[in-house]
Design a protein around this motif. Structure first.
Motif, PDB file in Angstrom:
ATOM      1  N   PRO A 132       0.825  -1.215   0.000  1.00 20.52           N
ATOM      2  CA  PRO A 132       0.000   0.000   0.000  1.00 20.52           C
ATOM      3  C   PRO A 132       0.855   1.259   0.000  1.00 20.52           C
ATOM      4  O   PRO A 132       1.856   1.350   0.718  1.00 20.52           O
ATOM      5  CB  PRO A 132      -0.806  -0.118   1.288  1.00 20.52           C
ATOM      6  N   VAL A 133       0.452   2.219  -0.829  1.00 21.56           N
ATOM      7  CA  VAL A 133       1.160   3.496  -0.944  1.00 21.56           C
ATOM      8  C   VAL A 133       0.128   4.615  -0.931  1.00 21.56           C
ATOM      9  O   VAL A 133      -0.905   4.521  -1.597  1.00 21.56           O
ATOM     10  CB  VAL A 133       1.984   3.575  -2.247  1.00 21.56           C
ATOM     11  N   ARG A 134       0.418   5.669  -0.190  1.00 18.84           N
ATOM     12  CA  ARG A 134      -0.471   6.836  -0.137  1.00 18.84           C
ATOM     13  C   ARG A 134       0.353   8.097  -0.328  1.00 18.84           C
ATOM     14  O   ARG A 134       1.390   8.274   0.307  1.00 18.84           O
ATOM     15  CB  ARG A 134      -1.211   6.887   1.205  1.00 18.84           C
ATOM     16  N   LEU A 135      -0.142   8.963  -1.183  1.00 21.98           N
ATOM     17  CA  LEU A 135       0.534  10.231  -1.487  1.00 21.98           C
ATOM     18  C   LEU A 135      -0.325  11.386  -1.020  1.00 21.98           C
ATOM     19  O   LEU A 135      -1.525  11.439  -1.317  1.00 21.98           O
ATOM     20  CB  LEU A 135       0.775  10.339  -2.996  1.00 21.98           C
ATOM     21  N   THR A 136       0.283  12.320  -0.291  1.00 16.35           N
ATOM     22  CA  THR A 136      -0.407  13.530   0.149  1.00 16.35           C
ATOM     23  C   THR A 136       0.428  14.741  -0.226  1.00 16.35           C
ATOM     24  O   THR A 136       1.656  14.728  -0.080  1.00 16.35           O
ATOM     25  CB  THR A 136      -0.642  13.523   1.671  1.00 16.35           C
ATOM     26  N   GLN A 137      -0.236  15.792  -0.732  1.00 17.41           N
ATOM     27  CA  GLN A 137       0.430  17.038  -1.104  1.00 17.41           C
ATOM     28  C   GLN A 137      -0.169  18.173  -0.288  1.00 17.41           C
ATOM     29  O   GLN A 137      -1.382  18.385  -0.309  1.00 17.41           O
ATOM     30  CB  GLN A 137       0.230  17.327  -2.595  1.00 17.41           C
ATOM     31  N   ALA A 138       0.680  18.911   0.432  1.00 19.25           N
ATOM     32  CA  ALA A 138       0.217  20.057   1.210  1.00 19.25           C
ATOM     33  C   ALA A 138       1.405  20.914   1.596  1.00 19.25           C
ATOM     34  O   ALA A 138       2.524  20.414   1.767  1.00 19.25           O
ATOM     35  CB  ALA A 138      -0.531  19.604   2.461  1.00 19.25           C
ATOM     36  N   ASN A 139       1.160  22.234   1.731  1.00 15.85           N
ATOM     37  CA  ASN A 139       2.171  23.165   2.211  1.00 15.85           C
ATOM     38  C   ASN A 139       3.474  23.094   1.424  1.00 15.85           C
ATOM     39  O   ASN A 139       4.565  23.202   1.977  1.00 15.85           O
ATOM     40  CB  ASN A 139       2.460  22.933   3.706  1.00 15.85           C
ATOM     41  N   GLY A 140       3.374  22.866   0.116  1.00 19.41           N
ATOM     42  CA  GLY A 140       4.559  22.854  -0.730  1.00 19.41           C
ATOM     43  C   GLY A 140       5.424  21.625  -0.594  1.00 19.41           C
ATOM     44  O   GLY A 140       6.612  21.661  -0.944  1.00 19.41           O
ATOM     45  N   ALA A 141       4.870  20.526  -0.106  1.00 17.58           N
ATOM     46  CA  ALA A 141       5.660  19.311   0.088  1.00 17.58           C
ATOM     47  C   ALA A 141       4.834  18.085  -0.261  1.00 17.58           C
ATOM     48  O   ALA A 141       3.603  18.105  -0.262  1.00 17.58           O
ATOM     49  CB  ALA A 141       6.161  19.222   1.522  1.00 17.58           C
ATOM     50  N   LEU A 142       5.539  16.979  -0.556  1.00 13.91           N
ATOM     51  CA  LEU A 142       4.935  15.680  -0.752  1.00 13.91           C
ATOM     52  C   LEU A 142       5.244  14.814   0.453  1.00 13.91           C
ATOM     53  O   LEU A 142       6.335  14.876   1.014  1.00 13.91           O
ATOM     54  CB  LEU A 142       5.505  14.979  -1.981  1.00 13.91           C
ATOM     55  N   ALA A 143       4.290  13.990   0.844  1.00 14.74           N
ATOM     56  CA  ALA A 143       4.533  12.952   1.843  1.00 14.74           C
ATOM     57  C   ALA A 143       4.041  11.642   1.252  1.00 14.74           C
ATOM     58  O   ALA A 143       2.901  11.545   0.795  1.00 14.74           O
ATOM     59  CB  ALA A 143       3.823  13.254   3.148  1.00 14.74           C
ATOM     60  N   VAL A 144       4.900  10.656   1.244  1.00 10.84           N
ATOM     61  CA  VAL A 144       4.591   9.351   0.666  1.00 10.84           C
ATOM     62  C   VAL A 144       4.632   8.315   1.780  1.00 10.84           C
ATOM     63  O   VAL A 144       5.697   8.052   2.350  1.00 10.84           O
ATOM     64  CB  VAL A 144       5.597   8.980  -0.442  1.00 10.84           C
ATOM     65  N   GLU A 145       3.496   7.764   2.101  1.00  7.84           N
ATOM     66  CA  GLU A 145       3.397   6.721   3.113  1.00  7.84           C
ATOM     67  C   GLU A 145       3.414   5.355   2.431  1.00  7.84           C
ATOM     68  O   GLU A 145       2.554   5.076   1.586  1.00  7.84           O
ATOM     69  CB  GLU A 145       2.113   6.872   3.901  1.00  7.84           C
ATOM     70  N   VAL A 146       4.375   4.527   2.790  1.00  5.01           N
ATOM     71  CA  VAL A 146       4.488   3.180   2.246  1.00  5.01           C
ATOM     72  C   VAL A 146       4.243   2.200   3.387  1.00  5.01           C
ATOM     73  O   VAL A 146       4.901   2.274   4.431  1.00  5.01           O
ATOM     74  CB  VAL A 146       5.864   2.937   1.609  1.00  5.01           C
ATOM     75  N   GLY A 147       3.305   1.299   3.190  1.00  9.34           N
ATOM     76  CA  GLY A 147       2.960   0.359   4.239  1.00  9.34           C
ATOM     77  C   GLY A 147       3.952  -0.780   4.361  1.00  9.34           C
ATOM     78  O   GLY A 147       4.884  -0.926   3.562  1.00  9.34           O
ATOM     79  N   GLU A 148       3.731  -1.604   5.361  1.00  8.89           N
ATOM     80  CA  GLU A 148       4.570  -2.782   5.561  1.00  8.89           C
ATOM     81  C   GLU A 148       4.283  -3.809   4.485  1.00  8.89           C
ATOM     82  O   GLU A 148       3.153  -3.953   4.018  1.00  8.89           O
ATOM     83  CB  GLU A 148       4.286  -3.370   6.941  1.00  8.89           C
ATOM     84  N   GLY A 149       5.322  -4.503   4.054  1.00  7.63           N
ATOM     85  CA  GLY A 149       5.123  -5.517   3.041  1.00  7.63           C
ATOM     86  C   GLY A 149       6.393  -6.271   2.717  1.00  7.63           C
ATOM     87  O   GLY A 149       7.455  -6.013   3.291  1.00  7.63           O
ATOM     88  N   ALA A 150       6.271  -7.212   1.789  1.00  2.00           N
ATOM     89  CA  ALA A 150       7.406  -8.028   1.370  1.00  2.00           C
ATOM     90  C   ALA A 150       7.951  -7.495   0.047  1.00  2.00           C
ATOM     91  O   ALA A 150       7.312  -6.709  -0.645  1.00  2.00           O
ATOM     92  CB  ALA A 150       6.981  -9.483   1.219  1.00  2.00           C
ATOM     93  N   GLY A 151       9.166  -7.953  -0.286  1.00  2.00           N
ATOM     94  CA  GLY A 151       9.736  -7.622  -1.586  1.00  2.00           C
ATOM     95  C   GLY A 151      10.813  -6.569  -1.567  1.00  2.00           C
ATOM     96  O   GLY A 151      11.438  -6.307  -2.583  1.00  2.00           O
ATOM     97  N   GLY A 152      11.029  -5.929  -0.397  1.00  3.69           N
ATOM     98  CA  GLY A 152      12.048  -4.897  -0.339  1.00  3.69           C
ATOM     99  C   GLY A 152      13.443  -5.495  -0.341  1.00  3.69           C
ATOM    100  O   GLY A 152      13.617  -6.709  -0.225  1.00  3.69           O
ATOM    101  N   PRO A 153      14.494  -4.666  -0.476  1.00  2.00           N
ATOM    102  CA  PRO A 153      14.387  -3.215  -0.582  1.00  2.00           C
ATOM    103  C   PRO A 153      13.896  -2.765  -1.959  1.00  2.00           C
ATOM    104  O   PRO A 153      14.021  -3.491  -2.934  1.00  2.00           O
ATOM    105  CB  PRO A 153      15.830  -2.751  -0.336  1.00  2.00           C
ATOM    106  N   ALA A 154      13.349  -1.548  -1.999  1.00  2.00           N
ATOM    107  CA  ALA A 154      12.846  -0.965  -3.231  1.00  2.00           C
ATOM    108  C   ALA A 154      13.039   0.545  -3.170  1.00  2.00           C
ATOM    109  O   ALA A 154      13.004   1.135  -2.092  1.00  2.00           O
ATOM    110  CB  ALA A 154      11.365  -1.298  -3.413  1.00  2.00           C
ATOM    111  N   VAL A 155      13.239   1.147  -4.333  1.00  2.39           N
ATOM    112  CA  VAL A 155      13.381   2.598  -4.384  1.00  2.39           C
ATOM    113  C   VAL A 155      12.002   3.237  -4.443  1.00  2.39           C
ATOM    114  O   VAL A 155      11.069   2.699  -5.042  1.00  2.39           O
ATOM    115  CB  VAL A 155      14.241   3.055  -5.577  1.00  2.39           C
TER     116      VAL A 155
END
Length: 249
Positions: A144-167
């Motif tokens: 799961p990935v969630r993207l939020t944009q506010a106040n001139g910045a991005l925040a990307v929340e990446v949930g727990e999962g298998a398959g890492g590491p990943a860029v």
């Protein structure tokens, strides 16, 4: 100008908050919570076979559970028209996919599904088969990935999962542009391109634990963001484990 390969610090946060110091909080624009598939179209203004693929990508991009982007390439420039949005970096990305898939040559129009499977970009039946083949293989689209944009910045929340590491990759994307093509195979045509990548930056590395990554919001008018959490690297892309997009893409 296309911004490439500029890494920013990663931040591990249990929850995500945006606070404007001494004032009101900007309204955040969040991505849809679940993305099922990603489509990367490699296209060229100098390719007569590409306009049907560009139109098909525009239709597929309207699906809320699909992330669809266009990567214009420049290897057809020599036949009479210089693609106005192409980058050699996009050519390198496509050739890296070709090497991974065991293909001898890059071609247009080509769609890559979830970083795993190629298809002719104008062939809906072949794209659907590629979507079915790629589903959940190598962990594709399971994080799961969630993207939020506010106040001139991005925040990307990446949930727990298998398959890492990943860029974690932020793609700055132009929602739509119509180009009048003056010469070459498409001379005289007006072609509309959808979700055209204009910048591509690594903003962190995800190791399988839930984490939040931050980056400046550098959008111009008409632009949004796509996020890929992808195995491999920018130079050697692999399976896309999760994705997100801003509203309107």
């Amino acid at each position: 100008m296309i911004s490439l390969y500029s890494a920013l610090p990663r931040h591990f946060l249990g929850a995500f908050f945006i606070v404007a110091a001494g004032g009101a909080v900007d309204t955040a624009v969040a991505s849809p919570p679940v993305i099922a598939s990603t489509l990367e179209l490699f296209t060229s203004q100098g390719c007569s076979f590409c306009p049907p693929a560009d139109a098909l990508l525009a239709a597929l991009a309207r699906k809320p559970d699909v992330v669809a982007v266009s990567f214009p390439v420049d290897y057809w420039d020599y036949i009479g028209w210089k693609d106005t949005m192409a980058s050699p970096v996009f050519v390198a990305r496509q050739r890296a996919y070709a090497a991974k898939l065991g293909e001898q040559h890059a071609y247009t129009p080509q769609i890559i599904v979830d970083g795993l499977q190629g298809a002719v970009g104008s062939d809906r039946k072949e794209i659907d088969a590629a979507l079915a083949s790629a589903r959940s293989r190598d962990g594709a689209m399971t994080v799961p990935v969630r993207l939020t944009q506010a106040n001139g910045a991005l925040a990307v929340e990446v949930g727990e999962g298998a398959g890492g590491p990943a860029v974690v990759i932020a793609l700055r994307v132009l929602r739509s542009r119509t180009v009048h093509i003056g010469r070459g195979e498409n001379a005289g045509r007006n072609v509309t391109y959808t979700n055209v990548v204009r910048g591509m930056d690594e903003i962190g590395v995800w190791d399988g634990a839930a984490a939040t990554f931050h980056a400046p919001d550098a959008r111009d008018d008409g632009e949004g963001y796509v996020i890929f959490v992808q195995k491999g690297s920018l130079q050697r892309p692999g399976a896309i484990l999760g994705a997100a997009k801003t509203a309107g893409l």
